[in-house]
Design an enzyme around this catalytic site. Structure first.
Site, PDB file in Angstrom:
ATOM      1  CE  LYS A  40     -77.285  99.593  44.871  1.00 21.99           C
ATOM      2  NZ  LYS A  40     -76.693 100.862  44.436  1.00 21.99           N
ATOM      3  NE  ARG A  92     -67.988 102.122  41.047  1.00 22.58           N
ATOM      4  CZ  ARG A  92     -68.729 101.476  41.921  1.00 22.58           C
ATOM      5  NH1 ARG A  92     -68.652 101.779  43.198  1.00 22.58           N
ATOM      6  NH2 ARG A  92     -69.542 100.514  41.541  1.00 22.58           N
TER       7      ARG A  92
END
Ligand code: PNS
Length: 176
Positions: A40, A92
């Site tokens: 990132k 998730r």
């Protein structure tokens, strides 16, 4: 037993908060640590200081949670923790699993660090920091998806966009 919850937290979401809440119930102490994700690089919305400030505000109500940052390898950070400390990562959906499994194995191989996975509640399965950043960049409502500290910081970051969108919505309402 203590745990470290590492991540980019750009910014912390309700999914992160859900995992942290569960971790804080299980472990004596949880350190939320902002770390560098090479994947990132250069794509952060919030500076490191801003992310730390948001995290401190969002986690202030937990008596056994602290906030930290580290610029190196996660295994080197773990080596500095109390013996027996584990890494906590949230899952998730199944799509998270492959990447998380790889990192967990690598961290065990290079630093003998154990990872414990905590599943976020299904209502957060679609929430990610990147989606939240995108919605906020257009002035959209993210208040359900992030803690108040993140929502305020996003609003400050995109103040002009939010004001413009609210003015447009107001104009549409009054012309009805
Ligand atoms: O929230 P993220 O971006 O999914 O968190 C990933 C993070 C920061 C935990 C991971 O990139 C990391 O551990 N960074 C520290 C450097 C490191 O140890 N890299 C090797 C494992 S990928």
């Amino acid at each position: 037993m203590n745990a470290v919850f590492p991540g980019s937290f750009d910014p912390i979401t309700s999914g992160h908060m859900d995992v942290l809440t569960r971790a804080a119930r299980i472990f004596d102490h949880v350190t939320v640590t902002v770390m560098h994700n090479a994947r990132k690089q250069g794509r952060h919305l919030f500076t490191l200081d801003e992310r730390l400030e948001i995290l401190r505000e969002a986690t202030a109500h937990f008596p056994n949670v602290s906030v930290d940052t580290f610029g190196g390898l996660l295994v080197d950070y773990m080596a500095r923790q109390e013996s027996g400390s584990v890494i906590v990562r949230g899952l998730r959906a199944v799509s998270d699993y492959e990447y998380e499994l790889q990192i967990a194995h690598l961290n065990r191989q290079i630093g003998d660090a154990e990872t414990v996975f905590i599943m976020a509640a299904t209502r957060w399965s679609f929430v990610s920091s990147s989606m939240v950043r995108e919605i906020a960049s257009y002035g959209g409502n993210v208040s359900e998806m992030v803690p108040r500290a993140s929502a305020s910081a996003l609003r400050r970051k995109h103040a002009d966009v939010y004001e413009e969108r609210e003015a447009e919505l107001q104009a549409q309402t009054t012309s009805l």
